[in-house]
Enzyme design. Structure first.
Site, PDB file in Angstrom:
ATOM      1  CB  CYS A   1      -0.921   0.021   1.019  1.00  0.00           C
ATOM      2  SG  CYS A   1      -2.044  -1.437   1.228  1.00  0.00           S
ATOM      3  CG  HIS A  35      -3.026   3.700   1.917  1.00  0.00           C
ATOM      4  ND1 HIS A  35      -3.463   3.112   0.698  1.00  0.00           N
ATOM      5  CD2 HIS A  35      -2.922   2.479   2.511  1.00  0.00           C
ATOM      6  CE1 HIS A  35      -4.122   1.736   0.863  1.00  0.00           C
ATOM      7  NE2 HIS A  35      -3.661   1.505   1.948  1.00  0.00           N
ATOM      8  CG  ASN A  76      -6.533  -0.534   1.480  1.00  0.00           C
ATOM      9  OD1 ASN A  76      -5.728  -0.383   0.266  1.00  0.00           O
ATOM     10  ND2 ASN A  76      -6.069  -1.133   2.717  1.00  0.00           N
TER      11      ASN A  76
HETATM   12  O1  UT7 Z   1      -3.333  -0.767   3.980  1.00  0.00           O
HETATM   13  C1  UT7 Z   1      -3.476  -0.842   5.188  1.00  0.00           C
HETATM   14  C2  UT7 Z   1      -4.626  -1.969   5.599  1.00  0.00           C
HETATM   15  N1  UT7 Z   1      -5.309  -2.316   6.710  1.00  0.00           N
HETATM   16  C3  UT7 Z   1      -6.052  -1.493   7.471  1.00  0.00           C
HETATM   17  O2  UT7 Z   1      -6.393  -0.215   6.967  1.00  0.00           O
HETATM   18  C4  UT7 Z   1      -6.646  -2.199   8.671  1.00  0.00           C
HETATM   19  C5  UT7 Z   1      -6.506  -1.286   9.844  1.00  0.00           C
HETATM   20  N2  UT7 Z   1      -7.254  -1.894  11.018  1.00  0.00           N
HETATM   21  C6  UT7 Z   1      -8.370  -1.519  11.093  1.00  0.00           C
HETATM   22  O3  UT7 Z   1      -9.061  -0.854  10.300  1.00  0.00           O
HETATM   23  C7  UT7 Z   1      -9.270  -2.208  11.814  1.00  0.00           C
HETATM   24  O4  UT7 Z   1      -8.517  -3.052  12.910  1.00  0.00           O
HETATM   25  C8  UT7 Z   1     -10.421  -3.327  11.297  1.00  0.00           C
HETATM   26  C9  UT7 Z   1     -11.471  -2.451  10.517  1.00  0.00           C
HETATM   27  C10 UT7 Z   1      -9.931  -4.308  10.334  1.00  0.00           C
HETATM   28  C11 UT7 Z   1     -11.167  -3.999  12.701  1.00  0.00           C
HETATM   29  O5  UT7 Z   1     -11.705  -3.162  13.316  1.00  0.00           O
HETATM   30  P1  UT7 Z   1     -11.461  -3.385  14.969  1.00  0.00           P
HETATM   31  O6  UT7 Z   1     -12.279  -2.654  15.705  1.00  0.00           O
HETATM   32  O7  UT7 Z   1     -10.020  -3.770  14.929  1.00  0.00           O
HETATM   33  O8  UT7 Z   1     -12.231  -4.744  15.195  1.00  0.00           O
HETATM   34  P2  UT7 Z   1     -11.651  -6.465  15.761  1.00  0.00           P
HETATM   35  O9  UT7 Z   1     -10.825  -6.829  14.675  1.00  0.00           O
HETATM   36  O10 UT7 Z   1     -11.145  -6.192  16.979  1.00  0.00           O
HETATM   37  O11 UT7 Z   1     -13.025  -7.059  15.896  1.00  0.00           O
HETATM   38  C12 UT7 Z   1     -14.007  -6.730  16.687  1.00  0.00           C
HETATM   39  C13 UT7 Z   1     -15.392  -7.670  16.387  1.00  0.00           C
HETATM   40  C14 UT7 Z   1     -14.919  -8.853  16.563  1.00  0.00           C
HETATM   41  O12 UT7 Z   1     -16.105  -9.571  16.956  1.00  0.00           O
HETATM   42  P3  UT7 Z   1     -16.065  -9.966  18.511  1.00  0.00           P
HETATM   43  O13 UT7 Z   1     -14.698 -11.049  18.609  1.00  0.00           O
HETATM   44  O14 UT7 Z   1     -15.703  -8.895  19.337  1.00  0.00           O
HETATM   45  O15 UT7 Z   1     -17.341 -10.859  18.610  1.00  0.00           O
HETATM   46  C15 UT7 Z   1     -14.957  -9.501  14.973  1.00  0.00           C
HETATM   47  O16 UT7 Z   1     -15.314 -10.679  14.846  1.00  0.00           O
HETATM   48  O17 UT7 Z   1     -15.752  -7.306  15.120  1.00  0.00           O
HETATM   49  C16 UT7 Z   1     -15.904  -8.566  14.260  1.00  0.00           C
HETATM   50  N3  UT7 Z   1     -15.770  -8.325  12.956  1.00  0.00           N
HETATM   51  C17 UT7 Z   1     -16.659  -8.028  12.167  1.00  0.00           C
HETATM   52  N4  UT7 Z   1     -18.182  -7.735  12.475  1.00  0.00           N
HETATM   53  C18 UT7 Z   1     -18.765  -7.744  10.908  1.00  0.00           C
HETATM   54  C19 UT7 Z   1     -14.431  -8.465  12.166  1.00  0.00           C
HETATM   55  N5  UT7 Z   1     -14.917  -8.098  10.993  1.00  0.00           N
HETATM   56  C20 UT7 Z   1     -16.127  -7.820  10.920  1.00  0.00           C
HETATM   57  C21 UT7 Z   1     -17.287  -7.631   9.576  1.00  0.00           C
HETATM   58  N6  UT7 Z   1     -18.396  -7.561  10.032  1.00  0.00           N
HETATM   59  N7  UT7 Z   1     -16.520  -7.422   8.635  1.00  0.00           N
END
Ligand code: UT7
Length: 321
Positions: free
Chosen positions: A115, A248, A278
């Protein structure tokens, strides 16, 4: 002194927009509310089967050349930033050169910095032009990330999309690109990776994108803040002098955190991630071109372009447009 200047931009998004609800309808266990709240993403575009990075690069590249008023024969350097090339080899850039109908003989190569690819490619092209060895570069970010997504992993598949963006960079006696900086720290390679390859006709390892979202989030905010300050310092200008921060386009919350770190109002942060998700190396030139075409980004403005991604890599360019 020879400097480099952006003289044209172009972009291309394949197919129709695919909404968050469309993903739900396709069986992804998610919701529009979750995706919008955590990322700001509303739509992404997905390439048709058989449509490759060089196909997308061709559309974006043609549009950038047209905007610059430059024929393909004048281009003596093509750099395609991509992590989803058409083939192992030849390079996507060499394929693009042929598709553009450039007569050949100029340099063409791919650059892989995930990225941060466009920030890296712009920095490299700027150095080629400043050295006097090349005069007209086509710098492209083109990705078909949909090919490396695991559609059963809702933590990653909702975030990415396909697309391409391009700029024409030409030699000039006035600075357009005022400062660039690129960095990597390979110790963090595991937090965002596709840990697989092809060998002896077999897929070896895991051919899908894997990510530790929270680790990436923290790293990205720190890296984007640091590298922005670095190029501002190099050019000896203040953050207030920047008209548009074009980071980005990964996640609107990362963009908000970066703006806060730089003390820039969100009105100066260019946000298009809602429209295409993204698109990795394509996202910065894609956002730039969308802004140029809708009239918000204008000649004479100062732009701070930034990338961050797998490797871990990060980079920025301060550009007088
Ligand atoms: O070029 C760089 C690319 N990468 C990025 O930009 C990613 C940077 N990271 C992020 O933007 C965030 O970490 C995410 C958006 C990917 C995830 O958000 P988060 O607040 O860190 O969520 P998490 O991974 O801690 O997950 C929280 C909850 C989990 O459920 P439980 O365990 O709390 O029940 C996940 O299973 O959200 C759940 N979850 C979803 N729910 C609905 C994860 N993905 C999804 C989804 N839809 N797509």
């Amino acid at each position: 002194m020879i400097y480099s200047r952006i003289t044209g931009t172009g972009s291309y998004l394949p197919g129709n927009p695919v909404s968050n609800d469309d993903l739900v309808a396709r069986g992804v266990e998610t919701s529009d509310a979750w995706i919008v709240e955590r990322t700001g993403i509303r739509y992404r575009h997905l390439a048709a089967p058989g449509q490759t990075a060089s196909d997308l690069a061709l559309e974006a590249g043609r549009r950038a050349l047209e905007a610059a008023g430059v024929g393909p024969d004048k281009v003596d350097l093509i750099i395609v930033a991509t992590s989803t090339p058409d083939y192992i080899f030849p390079s996507t850039a060499a394929l693009l050169q042929a598709k553009l109908g450039a007569s050949g003989g100029g340099a063409a190569f791919d650059l892989q910095a995930v990225c941060s690819g466009f920030a890296y490619a712009l920095a490299v092209a700027d150095k080629f032009i400043r050295s006097g060895s090349h005069r007209c570069a086509l710098v492209v970010g083109a990705e078909v990330f949909s090919r490396i997504l695991d559609w059963s992993d809702r933590g990653t598949c909702v975030l990415f999309g396909d697309g391409a963006g391009a700029v024409v960079l030409q030699a000039d006696d006035k600075p357009g690109v005022r400062a660039t900086a690129i960095h990597a720290d390979g110790r963090h390679s595991g937090i965002l990776c596709v840990p697989g390859t092809v060998a002896s006709g077999q897929v070896i390892g895991d051919p899908f994108l894997r990510m530790d979202g929270q680790a990436v989030f923290k790293f990205a905010v720190r890296a984007l803040g640091d590298v922005a300050l670095e190029v501002l310092q190099q050019a000896d200008v203040t953050a207030e002098s920047v008209d548009w921060l074009i980071p980005h386009q990964a996640n609107v919350r990362i963009l908000q955190a970066t703006a806060k770190r730089l003390d820039l109002p969100m009105e100066k942060v260019f946000v298009t991630v809602d429209r295409h998700g993204n698109t990795s190396a394509a996202s910065v030139p894609l956002a730039l071109d969308l802004g140029v075409r809708d009239g918000r980004i204008r000649p004479g403005q100062r732009l701070l372009l930034q990338g961050v991604g797998g490797g871990f890599t990060w980079g920025a360019a301060l550009v007088d447009f």
